[in-house]
Design an enzyme around this catalytic site. Structure first.
Site, PDB file in Angstrom:
ATOM      1  N   HIS A   1       0.660  -1.173  -0.057  1.00 36.36           N
ATOM      2  CA  HIS A   1       0.128  -0.130  -0.062  1.00 36.36           C
ATOM      3  C   HIS A   1       0.895   1.317   0.158  1.00 36.36           C
ATOM      4  O   HIS A   1       0.533   2.279   0.603  1.00 36.36           O
ATOM      5  CB  HIS A   1      -0.963  -0.088   1.074  1.00 36.36           C
TER       6      HIS A   1
ATOM      7  N   HIS B   1      -1.949   4.313  10.181  1.00 35.94           N
ATOM      8  CA  HIS B   1      -0.295   4.678  10.123  1.00 35.94           C
ATOM      9  C   HIS B   1      -0.470   6.196  11.013  1.00 35.94           C
ATOM     10  O   HIS B   1       0.554   6.973  10.868  1.00 35.94           O
ATOM     11  CB  HIS B   1       0.200   4.989   8.722  1.00 35.94           C
TER      12      HIS B   1
ATOM     13  N   HIS C   1       9.857  -4.290   4.223  1.00 35.87           N
ATOM     14  CA  HIS C   1      10.415  -2.751   3.868  1.00 35.87           C
ATOM     15  C   HIS C   1      10.485  -2.242   5.192  1.00 35.87           C
ATOM     16  O   HIS C   1      10.014  -2.788   6.326  1.00 35.87           O
ATOM     17  CB  HIS C   1       9.561  -1.962   3.137  1.00 35.87           C
TER      18      HIS C   1
ATOM     19  N   GLU D   1       3.988  -5.370   8.618  1.00 32.63           N
ATOM     20  CA  GLU D   1       2.331  -5.361   7.918  1.00 32.63           C
ATOM     21  C   GLU D   1       2.112  -6.693   7.484  1.00 32.63           C
ATOM     22  O   GLU D   1       0.805  -6.678   7.039  1.00 32.63           O
ATOM     23  CB  GLU D   1       2.497  -4.202   6.843  1.00 32.63           C
TER      24      GLU D   1
HETATM   25  C1  DHB Z   1       6.036   3.111   2.282  1.00 35.42           C
HETATM   26  C2  DHB Z   1       5.615   1.934   2.402  1.00 35.42           C
HETATM   27  C3  DHB Z   1       4.552   1.724   3.478  1.00 35.42           C
HETATM   28  O1  DHB Z   1       4.026   0.607   3.921  1.00 35.42           O
HETATM   29  C4  DHB Z   1       3.876   3.141   3.831  1.00 35.42           C
HETATM   30  O2  DHB Z   1       2.821   2.731   4.908  1.00 35.42           O
HETATM   31  C5  DHB Z   1       4.499   4.239   3.655  1.00 35.42           C
HETATM   32  C6  DHB Z   1       5.616   4.384   2.767  1.00 35.42           C
HETATM   33  C7  DHB Z   1       7.076   3.317   1.369  1.00 35.42           C
HETATM   34  O3  DHB Z   1       7.880   2.338   0.719  1.00 35.42           O
HETATM   35  O4  DHB Z   1       7.453   4.630   0.704  1.00 35.42           O
HETATM   36 FE    FE Z   2       2.634   1.003   5.616  1.00 29.74          FE
END
Ligand code: DHB
Ligand code: FE
Length: 284
Positions: free
Chosen positions: A12, A59, A193, A240
């Site tokens: 997302h 978030h 990530h 997540e």
């Molecule tokens: C990014 C990924 C995320 O899951 C999020 O909530 C905000 C930013 C990103 O990779 O930029």
């Molecule tokens: Fe996220």
């Protein structure tokens, strides 16, 4: 009787919203990611689900660090997306289905889960981006929404097993709903990530592949790691995957993989899209 037809699982990343706003779907950077949604579009056109049950994490828009529910279920008549600073705005409000939300809340509480009940709820990019990706040309939303937020942000996090069991309880509640709606579940976020600190940009292809390979055929394999293990393996936002685990838990029939796409990177994220089909109901 209602039916859970399938599950859509996707990253997302907010930057996807900027790409949609600018029409960059064919741009070489974005195309490999957006192409992963073609099978999702075909499937949705064919299946036409009436209800979307979306497991995601907030978030900092509706909940902040001062009051963070582990599980929160929306029971509003409609839900608005608001820009949380990513510059994405203008999404259409999502129609709710409070009678189904309350049925789910009643059933999961009866099963001894303790969700926060939200009769007002703003939804952030973790819901808005996947919905835009799945229904890109919708003039009005063709589904009613039940949003379910899971804390993947502030420690202590729920365990993968707790999220899976919660998802299963939601799945049982959906199966016992007496309407004849067709339901699609969604799990958003991930895959690996990490946005901050010395490990910013951390990606783990091996762990992501393990998750994707097991999501349909053996989701309980994903429960062998603790949430802290997952932070180490997949990054502080890679956790997540808990949303995926809960959504997969809600699919209690015989589940097969319909499509998969994995592309590195979109922003800081190993971007993945999967569609699983749920073939038959199991009453237990
Ligand atoms: C990014 C990924 C995320 O899951 C999020 O909530 C905000 C930013 C990103 O990779 O930029
Ligand atoms: Fe996220």
């Amino acid at each position: 009787m209602s039916e859970i037809a399938g599950g859509i699982f996707t990253s997302h990343v907010p930057g996807i919203g900027q790409a949609i706003a600018k029409g960059l779907q064919q741009d070489p950077y974005w195309k490999p990611f957006f192409d992963g949604f073609h099978p999702v579009h075909e499937w949705l056109k064919r299946e036409k689900p009436d209800v979307l049950v979306c497991f995601y994490n907030d978030h900092g828009l509706n909940f902040f660090l001062d009051a963070m529910p582990t599980f929160a279920i929306g029971a509003a008549g409609s839900y608005r997306h608001e820009d949380e600073g990513w510059g994405i705005s203008g999404y259409k409000p999502y129609p709710g289905m409070p009678e189904l939300s309350w049925h789910i809340i009643n059933e999961v509480v009866r099963e001894e889960f303790d969700p926060t009940m939200c009769q007002k709820m703003l939804v952030d990019h973790a819901l808005a981006i996947p919905v835009e990706l799945a229904w890109p040309d919708a003039e009005s939303w063709p589904f009613k929404l039940v949003p379910i937020a899971i804390n993947t942000v502030q420690f202590p996090l729920p365990s993968p097993k707790r999220c899976f069991d919660f998802g299963r309880a939601v799945g049982r509640a959906l199966e016992s709903w007496e309407g004849d709606e067709k339901i699609v579940v969604m799990g958003t976020g991930g895959l690996s990530h990490q946005l901050e600190g010395q490990r910013a940009g951390h990606i783990n292809i091996e762990y992501d592949t393990f998750c994707m390979d097991n999501l349909s055929r053996d989701p309980e394999a994903l429960l062998q790691h603790s949430s802290l293990d997952i932070v180490e393996l997949a990054g502080s936002q890679g956790v997540e995957i808990l949303n995926w685990i809960a959504a997969r838990g809600a699919m209690r029939g015989s589940v097969t993989e319909y499509s998969r796409n994995y592309h590195i990177p979109i922003s800081n994220t190993a971007a993945a899209t999967m569609l699983l089909e749920n073939h038959e109901k199991v009453i237990a």
